[in-house]
Design an enzyme around this catalytic site. Structure first.
Site, short mmCIF file in Angstrom:
data_model
loop_
_atom_site.label_atom_id
_atom_site.label_comp_id
_atom_site.label_asym_id
_atom_site.label_seq_id
_atom_site.Cartn_x
_atom_site.Cartn_y
_atom_site.Cartn_z
N GLY A 202 0.78 -1.22 0.00
CA GLY A 202 0.00 0.00 0.00
C GLY A 202 0.82 1.28 0.00
O GLY A 202 0.25 2.36 -0.14
N GLU A 203 2.14 1.19 0.16
CA GLU A 203 2.97 2.39 0.09
C GLU A 203 2.94 2.96 -1.32
O GLU A 203 2.78 2.23 -2.31
CB GLU A 203 4.41 2.07 0.49
N ARG B 95 -14.29 19.53 7.31
CA ARG B 95 -15.41 19.60 8.25
C ARG B 95 -14.97 19.42 9.71
O ARG B 95 -15.75 19.69 10.62
CB ARG B 95 -16.47 18.55 7.89
N GLN B 96 -13.74 19.00 9.92
CA GLN B 96 -13.22 18.87 11.28
C GLN B 96 -12.36 20.09 11.61
O GLN B 96 -11.15 20.01 11.80
CB GLN B 96 -12.42 17.57 11.42
N ASP C 171 -29.01 25.67 6.66
CA ASP C 171 -28.97 25.84 8.11
C ASP C 171 -28.54 27.27 8.43
O ASP C 171 -28.11 28.02 7.56
CB ASP C 171 -28.04 24.82 8.78
N LYS D 83 -32.54 23.58 11.65
CA LYS D 83 -32.32 22.15 11.81
C LYS D 83 -31.52 21.89 13.08
O LYS D 83 -30.87 22.77 13.64
CB LYS D 83 -31.59 21.57 10.60
N ARG E 282 -28.67 19.05 14.82
CA ARG E 282 -27.68 18.05 14.44
C ARG E 282 -27.13 17.37 15.70
O ARG E 282 -26.85 18.03 16.70
CB ARG E 282 -26.52 18.70 13.67
N GLY F 81 -28.43 13.61 2.93
CA GLY F 81 -29.55 13.60 3.88
C GLY F 81 -30.06 14.98 4.22
O GLY F 81 -31.27 15.23 4.20
#
EC number: 2.7.6.1
Length: 326
Positions: A46-47, A104-105, A178, A202, A204, A237
């Site tokens: 996988g390298e 998103r983090q 939102d 909304k 979450r 969603g």
């Protein structure tokens, strides 16, 4: 020589990871240089191995990678390419990430969580990147995570230009999915002729990924052609529920517009069945056949990326591309 543009003593080299080769080739065509040849493959364990087939010594190198699934593999490949450019004596290296990985983090919702978007910025810097270029960051403060210049591009001009021809502007309402995206929706509304604005209230659950509940519409949408705007669509969603809530509130039609089409399963089914008249995204990420559906429209982001790269290479103004938007 492919992948290279010369301007006096300066040289531009565009190289690409394997995640979204079509986008890189389009950017290269707009720049008039193509994409510089590289050798890249995976070892049995996988390298990843990468080598540039042409010299980049003294060049202004732009390393383009789209962070689609498997995101960790493509992030690592881009970091390796940046490291290779640095060790090959490139003069300046720009990490071009149309969809910023782990965007998103960007903050801690609970104790003992990482801020992964900041970690990615640190990895870019450690690998050898001098600057970062991305499109529609999930949170504007992420520009401050990287210790160096960050070119934050806006896809809004590309999307708005298309959407204006698809709705009745005199009866249009821009809708934010939102409360947190209202600022972006306001800019959309201004570009759409100062049309009315609404948003979906909304809730979450921060302990469960990709789970949100659309509750009600704040604003007037009855009998209106709604343009529901967001920066990205992942599982679909949130958007699908927002479309349904808008129709319940009396919306005449709902067109969805977003920059990044992540479209993780089961987004395709949700979006095709939610009642949206059209779903418009750009190609910052590759959208393969199984993710496509009849109501999906994909706009090219390549001209925007190429213009921004050209401005950086010529020490021009990237901001000038977005006067009145950013």
């Amino acid at each position: 020589m492919s992948g290279l543009v010369a301007s006096g003593e300066k040289r531009l080299v565009l190289v690409s990871g394997r995640a979204h080769v079509d986008l890189a080739n389009q950017v290269g065509e707009h720049l008039g240089c193509g994409v510089s040849a590289t050798t890249a493959y995976d070892f049995a364990n996988g390298e990843i191995y990468v080598r540039f087939n042409e010299s980049v010594r003294g060049a202004d190198v732009f390393v383009l990678q789209s962070h689609t699934t498997p995101i960790n593999k493509w992030l690592m490949e881009q970091l390796i390419m940046i490291d290779a450019a640095k060790r090959a004596s490139a003069k300046r290296i720009t990490a071009v990430s149309p969809f910023y990985p782990y965007a998103r983090q960007d903050k801690k919702h609970q104790g003992r969580e990482p801020i992964s978007a900041r970690l990615v910025a640190d990895l870019y810097k450690t690998a050898g990147a001098d600057r970062v270029m991305s499109v529609d960051l999930h949170a504007s403060q992420e520009q401050g995570f990287f210790d160096g210049p960050v070119d934050h591009l806006w896809a809004m001009p590309v999307l708005v230009d298309y959407v204006r021809g698809r709705v009745n502007l005199s009866h249009a309402t821009v809708v934010s999915p939102d409360a947190g995206r209202i600022r972006v929706a306001e800019k959309w509304a201004a570009k759409m002729g100062n049309c009315p604005l609404a948003f979906i209230h909304k809730t979450r659950d921060t302990t469960r990924p990709n789970v949100a509940v659309a509750n009600r519409v704040v604003g007037e949408v009855d009998g209106r052609d709604c343009v529901l705007v967001d920066d990205l669509i992942d599982t679909g969603g949130t958007i699908a529920e927002a479309v349904k809530v808008l129709y319940k509130a009396g919306a005449k039609s709902v067109l969805v517009a977003a920059t990044h089409g992540v479209l993780s399963h089961p987004a395709t089914q949700r979006l095709s069945e939610c009642g949206a008249t059209e779903v418009v995204v750009t190609d910052t990420l590759p959208i393969t056949g199984e993710k496509r559906f009849d109501k999906l429209t994909i706009l090219s982001i390549a001209p925007l990326l190429a213009r921004a790269i050209k401005e950086v290479f010529e020490d021009g103004s990237v901001t000038s591309l977005f006067d009145g938007v950013a």
